[in-house]
Motif scaffolding. Structure first.
Motif, PDB file in Angstrom:
ATOM      1  N   LEU A   1       0.833  -1.198   0.000  1.00 46.21           N
ATOM      2  CA  LEU A   1       0.000   0.000   0.000  1.00 46.21           C
ATOM      3  C   LEU A   1       0.869   1.250   0.000  1.00 46.21           C
ATOM      4  O   LEU A   1       0.517   2.259  -0.615  1.00 46.21           O
ATOM      5  N   MET A   2       1.984   1.171   0.704  1.00 42.92           N
ATOM      6  CA  MET A   2       2.890   2.319   0.773  1.00 42.92           C
ATOM      7  C   MET A   2       3.402   2.693  -0.617  1.00 42.92           C
ATOM      8  O   MET A   2       3.579   3.879  -0.927  1.00 42.92           O
ATOM      9  N   VAL A   3       3.653   1.698  -1.453  1.00 41.01           N
ATOM     10  CA  VAL A   3       4.091   1.968  -2.833  1.00 41.01           C
ATOM     11  C   VAL A   3       3.056   2.816  -3.549  1.00 41.01           C
ATOM     12  O   VAL A   3       3.388   3.797  -4.234  1.00 41.01           O
ATOM     13  N   ASP A   4       1.785   2.475  -3.382  1.00 35.87           N
ATOM     14  CA  ASP A   4       0.722   3.173  -4.091  1.00 35.87           C
ATOM     15  C   ASP A   4       0.479   4.564  -3.507  1.00 35.87           C
ATOM     16  O   ASP A   4       0.232   5.516  -4.229  1.00 35.87           O
ATOM     17  N   PHE A   5       0.557   4.679  -2.181  1.00 31.51           N
ATOM     18  CA  PHE A   5       0.282   5.960  -1.531  1.00 31.51           C
ATOM     19  C   PHE A   5       1.404   6.972  -1.763  1.00 31.51           C
ATOM     20  O   PHE A   5       1.145   8.176  -1.828  1.00 31.51           O
ATOM     21  N   THR A   6       2.645   6.505  -1.835  1.00 29.69           N
ATOM     22  CA  THR A   6       3.781   7.427  -1.899  1.00 29.69           C
ATOM     23  C   THR A   6       4.425   7.522  -3.269  1.00 29.69           C
ATOM     24  O   THR A   6       5.085   8.522  -3.568  1.00 29.69           O
ATOM     25  N   GLY A   7       4.270   6.476  -4.092  1.00 29.88           N
ATOM     26  CA  GLY A   7       4.953   6.452  -5.374  1.00 29.88           C
ATOM     27  C   GLY A   7       6.406   6.037  -5.270  1.00 29.88           C
ATOM     28  O   GLY A   7       7.132   6.047  -6.272  1.00 29.88           O
ATOM     29  N   ILE A   8       6.867   5.647  -4.075  1.00 34.19           N
ATOM     30  CA  ILE A   8       8.247   5.200  -3.894  1.00 34.19           C
ATOM     31  C   ILE A   8       8.360   3.770  -4.423  1.00 34.19           C
ATOM     32  O   ILE A   8       7.529   2.923  -4.095  1.00 34.19           O
ATOM     33  N   PRO A   9       9.373   3.466  -5.216  1.00 34.70           N
ATOM     34  CA  PRO A   9       9.518   2.084  -5.732  1.00 34.70           C
ATOM     35  C   PRO A   9       9.649   1.078  -4.593  1.00 34.70           C
ATOM     36  O   PRO A   9      10.252   1.364  -3.550  1.00 34.70           O
ATOM     37  N   TYR A  10       9.093  -0.104  -4.824  1.00 33.95           N
ATOM     38  CA  TYR A  10       9.104  -1.128  -3.776  1.00 33.95           C
ATOM     39  C   TYR A  10      10.533  -1.537  -3.426  1.00 33.95           C
ATOM     40  O   TYR A  10      10.840  -1.800  -2.260  1.00 33.95           O
ATOM     41  N   ALA A  11      11.424  -1.575  -4.412  1.00 36.06           N
ATOM     42  CA  ALA A  11      12.814  -1.938  -4.144  1.00 36.06           C
ATOM     43  C   ALA A  11      13.459  -0.946  -3.182  1.00 36.06           C
ATOM     44  O   ALA A  11      14.253  -1.327  -2.307  1.00 36.06           O
ATOM     45  N   THR A  12      13.130   0.332  -3.311  1.00 40.88           N
ATOM     46  CA  THR A  12      13.665   1.355  -2.403  1.00 40.88           C
ATOM     47  C   THR A  12      13.152   1.141  -0.986  1.00 40.88           C
ATOM     48  O   THR A  12      13.895   1.260  -0.009  1.00 40.88           O
ATOM     49  N   ILE A  13      11.874   0.815  -0.870  1.00 40.57           N
ATOM     50  CA  ILE A  13      11.283   0.572   0.450  1.00 40.57           C
ATOM     51  C   ILE A  13      11.925  -0.647   1.105  1.00 40.57           C
ATOM     52  O   ILE A  13      12.275  -0.630   2.294  1.00 40.57           O
ATOM     53  N   VAL A  14      12.081  -1.711   0.332  1.00 38.72           N
ATOM     54  CA  VAL A  14      12.669  -2.941   0.865  1.00 38.72           C
ATOM     55  C   VAL A  14      14.110  -2.698   1.329  1.00 38.72           C
ATOM     56  O   VAL A  14      14.511  -3.138   2.414  1.00 38.72           O
ATOM     57  N   THR A  15      14.880  -1.971   0.524  1.00 39.52           N
ATOM     58  CA  THR A  15      16.271  -1.681   0.889  1.00 39.52           C
ATOM     59  C   THR A  15      16.339  -0.876   2.180  1.00 39.52           C
ATOM     60  O   THR A  15      17.157  -1.146   3.069  1.00 39.52           O
ATOM     61  N   ALA A  16      15.477   0.127   2.293  1.00 40.44           N
ATOM     62  CA  ALA A  16      15.474   0.965   3.492  1.00 40.44           C
ATOM     63  C   ALA A  16      15.040   0.191   4.727  1.00 40.44           C
ATOM     64  O   ALA A  16      15.474   0.492   5.850  1.00 40.44           O
ATOM     65  N   ALA A  17      14.187  -0.806   4.560  1.00 44.75           N
ATOM     66  CA  ALA A  17      13.628  -1.531   5.700  1.00 44.75           C
ATOM     67  C   ALA A  17      14.529  -2.641   6.218  1.00 44.75           C
ATOM     68  O   ALA A  17      14.242  -3.208   7.285  1.00 44.75           O
ATOM     69  N   ILE A  18      15.621  -2.947   5.512  1.00 44.30           N
ATOM     70  CA  ILE A  18      16.445  -4.105   5.891  1.00 44.30           C
ATOM     71  C   ILE A  18      17.052  -3.942   7.277  1.00 44.30           C
ATOM     72  O   ILE A  18      16.912  -4.808   8.148  1.00 44.30           O
ATOM     73  N   VAL A  19      17.743  -2.837   7.525  1.00 46.86           N
ATOM     74  CA  VAL A  19      18.468  -2.671   8.791  1.00 46.86           C
ATOM     75  C   VAL A  19      17.512  -2.619   9.989  1.00 46.86           C
ATOM     76  O   VAL A  19      17.737  -3.331  10.982  1.00 46.86           O
ATOM     77  N   PRO A  20      16.446  -1.802   9.977  1.00 48.79           N
ATOM     78  CA  PRO A  20      15.532  -1.818  11.130  1.00 48.79           C
ATOM     79  C   PRO A  20      14.922  -3.191  11.393  1.00 48.79           C
ATOM     80  O   PRO A  20      14.761  -3.588  12.554  1.00 48.79           O
ATOM     81  N   ALA A  21      14.597  -3.925  10.323  1.00 51.66           N
ATOM     82  CA  ALA A  21      14.000  -5.250  10.509  1.00 51.66           C
ATOM     83  C   ALA A  21      14.993  -6.216  11.151  1.00 51.66           C
ATOM     84  O   ALA A  21      14.644  -6.982  12.065  1.00 51.66           O
ATOM     85  N   LEU A  22      16.252  -6.183  10.686  1.00 52.35           N
ATOM     86  CA  LEU A  22      17.265  -7.049  11.284  1.00 52.35           C
ATOM     87  C   LEU A  22      17.536  -6.663  12.736  1.00 52.35           C
ATOM     88  O   LEU A  22      17.742  -7.541  13.593  1.00 52.35           O
ATOM     89  N   LEU A  23      17.518  -5.375  13.035  1.00 52.59           N
ATOM     90  CA  LEU A  23      17.690  -4.934  14.426  1.00 52.59           C
ATOM     91  C   LEU A  23      16.530  -5.418  15.293  1.00 52.59           C
ATOM     92  O   LEU A  23      16.727  -5.814  16.446  1.00 52.59           O
ATOM     93  N   TYR A  24      15.337  -5.387  14.729  1.00 50.89           N
ATOM     94  CA  TYR A  24      14.164  -5.876  15.464  1.00 50.89           C
ATOM     95  C   TYR A  24      14.358  -7.339  15.856  1.00 50.89           C
ATOM     96  O   TYR A  24      14.176  -7.714  17.025  1.00 50.89           O
ATOM     97  N   TYR A  25      14.750  -8.164  14.908  1.00 51.86           N
ATOM     98  CA  TYR A  25      14.915  -9.588  15.208  1.00 51.86           C
ATOM     99  C   TYR A  25      16.134  -9.838  16.094  1.00 51.86           C
ATOM    100  O   TYR A  25      16.126 -10.780  16.897  1.00 51.86           O
ATOM    101  N   LEU A  26      17.151  -9.010  15.972  1.00 51.74           N
ATOM    102  CA  LEU A  26      18.304  -9.157  16.856  1.00 51.74           C
ATOM    103  C   LEU A  26      17.901  -8.869  18.308  1.00 51.74           C
ATOM    104  O   LEU A  26      18.325  -9.566  19.232  1.00 51.74           O
ATOM    105  N   VAL A  27      17.069  -7.852  18.504  1.00 52.87           N
ATOM    106  CA  VAL A  27      16.590  -7.528  19.851  1.00 52.87           C
ATOM    107  C   VAL A  27      15.730  -8.662  20.398  1.00 52.87           C
ATOM    108  O   VAL A  27      15.877  -9.064  21.561  1.00 52.87           O
ATOM    109  N   VAL A  28      14.830  -9.190  19.574  1.00 51.93           N
ATOM    110  CA  VAL A  28      13.980 -10.299  20.026  1.00 51.93           C
ATOM    111  C   VAL A  28      14.836 -11.518  20.358  1.00 51.93           C
ATOM    112  O   VAL A  28      14.628 -12.188  21.380  1.00 51.93           O
ATOM    113  N   PHE A  29      15.815 -11.808  19.503  1.00 49.66           N
ATOM    114  CA  PHE A  29      16.711 -12.943  19.727  1.00 49.66           C
ATOM    115  C   PHE A  29      17.503 -12.753  21.025  1.00 49.66           C
ATOM    116  O   PHE A  29      17.665 -13.685  21.822  1.00 49.66           O
TER     117      PHE A  29
END
Length: 637
Positions: free
Chosen positions: A291-319
């Motif tokens: 939905l974010m792709v459609d609302f913002t016009g940002i390419p999905y690849a850009t969103i995925v790249t930006a989300a990598i580090v926070p997501a890995l930090l999230y799982y590192l904290v849970v681990f």
């Protein structure tokens, strides 16, 4: 009590042979249409969306009862609702050429047009009540009431008078309402990834992820809980559905955690937290990211790249939280009889990496997520052929996988449809700017308070609502206020995606926590609160990356590296404070100090950050040496 049950959410229905045949026909037929479109076959947008809506309505009325006290078999009411859905769809398809030539908001609608639109809206609301619950229906009705009678309100929240023709035309016959971007994303984007996840699970992908996790971390301290974190993250990154992830992986990991000494509530919380994180973990993430792709016009690849580090930090904290809890409980490494090694898993199941690699390649290189998902589904076919030697068994497994996938899509599709009604009302009555101004006024123009108010709005919307609906509403309500604070577009909307996704574990209505609690036989509210503690990073990281975009890989290399380093230390410091273990029990005063250090590390100021980092490192070294000096191995003979 009876009045509440009459309007309460329904329960799963047990269909007879006719109901099952109809559900299968609708699921397979709709899946075939949407998959053909994913591969590039042209189908008119309006025709495809109307067929998608009628398919979702049919499956909703077939799979879910009218209320908890209704019989679970076929009922006359559901049959009437299904017939009405198809009648409305047939009308819209028959009138497609007429509606395509009319000028919206200028040419008048006929009585038949008005009737069909109102019937379709009522059917969507009834399906929402059955599948999602009354909370979202009441919210939608409140916005619709504002659109109808809001002109009578005094002050700034009043709008111009709107007649029935304008409201119906805007909400049903334009691209800003029911048939708007949210429904389009569910039909043409989310669908292919849901089907990919369903087929992957059907052909052994869930078992592969579990075995891979077991071979990597299963023999460590707190192994079963770490397997839950690892396998749920892998599966959730593909499925994007926290509830489906809990049911798939949690049915094995939760009982195993309990048997090895983990408390029931904590075991369920770990599974719920790990499963919810799949919605923010690339490569697929969740429907909110699409939905974010459609609302913002940002390419999905850009969103995925930006989300990598926070997501890995999230799982590192849970681990890390799971590891510290296991140390605190004194759990020993778990040895499961017959558990495969990493080499055995890779030698046996290496081919599962092929469709996943194709998916990642297509998303990042082609920047065409729909086509990438379609290719990944096609790459699963050889795996299905290997697992089912018989052609009949292979076809049956495809039908079952499509059935499961479309069943999982019903909640997302209905949520996106009803979210379109709210978004349409907001744009029609120009309520977005008024709410954004109200948020600024409430926060007194303060940057920090505006962020907190926006966070509160998203979390409140998330109570009892699915992630796509939460994001769609928050994107038009909270995003303007965030952008007015000079926050960049990508961090602002990713901020909303995070908090919308965490609605699955946010009490009092936390669907992932409730699903995990039912498996663990624990208190669901207690599970939700513990899950929020275990996944505290998800509630902190968005507040960090809106101020420090380096965490999203935005900026120069030095800024990115230092930001990631400080945030990693701050998140670790925070989880140590919450779990109360650092080479031994941590006393409450020291835990309070750790919280202060975590705030300093996560803040943007320079000197205080370096001082907090040095203090935390000294503290870790001191605790480690004290533990080593006190251990029997280091004592003199």
């Amino acid at each position: 009590m009876r009045a509440y049950e009459w309007i309460a959410r329904g329960r799963p229905r047990e269909n007879g042979s006719i109901g099952r045949a109809l559900a299968t026909a609708v699921a397979v037929g709709l899946a075939a249409l949407l998959m053909a479109m994913a591969f590039g076959v042209y189908v008119d947008r309006w025709i495809a969306l109307h067929l998608f809506v009628v398919g979702m309505l049919t499956l909703a009325f077939l799979h879910v009862t009218g209320n908890p006290r209704r019989p679970t078999g076929n009922t006359v009411a559901s049959s009437i609702l299904i017939a009405a859905s198809w009648a409305a769809c047939i009308y819209f398809l028959a009138m497609h050429d007429v509606h395509a030539k009319r000028i919206p908001m200028i040419d008048e609608l006929s009585i038949a047009d008005m009737t069909a639109a109102i019937v379709l809206t009522g059917l969507v609301l009834e399906a929402t009540r059955r599948v999602i619950g009354m909370t979202l229906v009441v919210l939608v009705l409140g916005f619709l009431a504002y659109g109808i009678w809001g002109d009578a309100l005094p002050g700034a929240f009043s709008h111009r008078p709107l007649n029935a023709q304008e409201i119906v035309d805007h909400l049903v016959y334009s691209t800003n309402g029911l048939m708007g971007p949210a429904l389009e994303v569910a039909a043409f984007l989310v669908f292919v990834f849901v089907v990919f996840g369903a087929l992957l699970d059907r052909w052994g992908g869930g078992d592969f992820f579990h075995d891979l996790a077991q071979s990597l971390v299963g023999r460590q301290i707190g192994g079963p809980a770490k397997v839950a974190v690892f396998s749920s993250g892998l599966y959730g990154s593909i499925s994007g559905s926290p509830t489906a992830d809990v049911v798939t992986t949690g049915s094995f990991t939760i009982p195993l955690m309990i048997r090895t000494g983990v408390p029931r509530t904590y075991a369920a919380a770990v599974e719920a937290t790990a499963s919810t994180g799949g919605a923010i973990l690339p490569p697929v993430m969740g429907s909110a990211a699409f939905l974010m792709v459609d609302f913002t016009g940002i390419p999905y690849a850009t969103i995925v790249t930006a989300a990598i580090v926070p997501a890995l930090l999230y799982y590192l904290v849970v681990f890390t939280a799971v590891h510290l809890k296991a140390c605190r409980l004194g759990l020993a490494p778990t040895l499961i009889e017959g558990a495969p090694t990493l080499v055995q898993v890779l030698r046996r199941d290496w081919f599962y990496f092929v469709p996943i690699a194709l998916l990642v390649w297509g998303v990042l290189k082609l920047d065409r997520p729909v086509f990438a998902g379609a290719i990944a589904c096609l790459a699963l076919v050889p795996i299905g052929l290997v697992r089912h030697r018989s052609p009949r068994a292979f076809v049956a497994s495809i039908v079952t996988g499509l059935n499961n996938g479309m069943g999982q899509l019903v909640g997302v599709g209905i949520a996106c449809a009803v979210a379109g009604l709210v978004v349409g009302t907001l744009s029609m009555a120009d309520l977005t700017g008024k709410i954004s101004s109200g948020m600024f006024t409430m926060a007194g123009g303060s940057y920090a308070l505006t962020l907190l108010v926006a966070t509160a709005v998203i979390i409140l919307l998330g109570m009892g609502m699915p992630t796509p609906a939460v994001y769609a509403l928050s994107a038009v309500l909270a995003a303007p206020a965030l952008l007015a604070l000079k926050i960049e577009l990508l961090p602002a909307h990713l901020f909303i995606v995070y908090f919308a996704s965490m609605s699955a574990i946010t009490p009092p209505v936390a669907v992932a926590a409730f699903a995990a609690a039912s498996i663990a036989r624990a208190n669901p509210i207690a599970v939700a609160f513990v899950a929020c503690r275990v996944g505290i990073a998800a509630f902190v990281l968005p507040l960090v990356f809106v101020n420090q975009p380096g965490l999203l890989l935005i900026g120069d290399t030095a800024t990115i590296v230092t930001t990631i380093g400080f945030v990693l230390m701050g998140a670790t410091c925070l989880v140590v404070a919450f779990e109360g273990w650092l080479f031994g029990l941590v006393a409450p005063p020291l835990r309070a100090v750790l919280v202060v250090l975590a705030i300093a590390l996560l803040a943007q100021s320079g000197p205080a950050r370096w001082g907090a980092a040095a203090t935390f490192l000294v503290l870790v070294i001191w605790r480690y040496r004290r533990r080593s000096a006190a251990s029997p191995e280091s004592a003199p003979a």
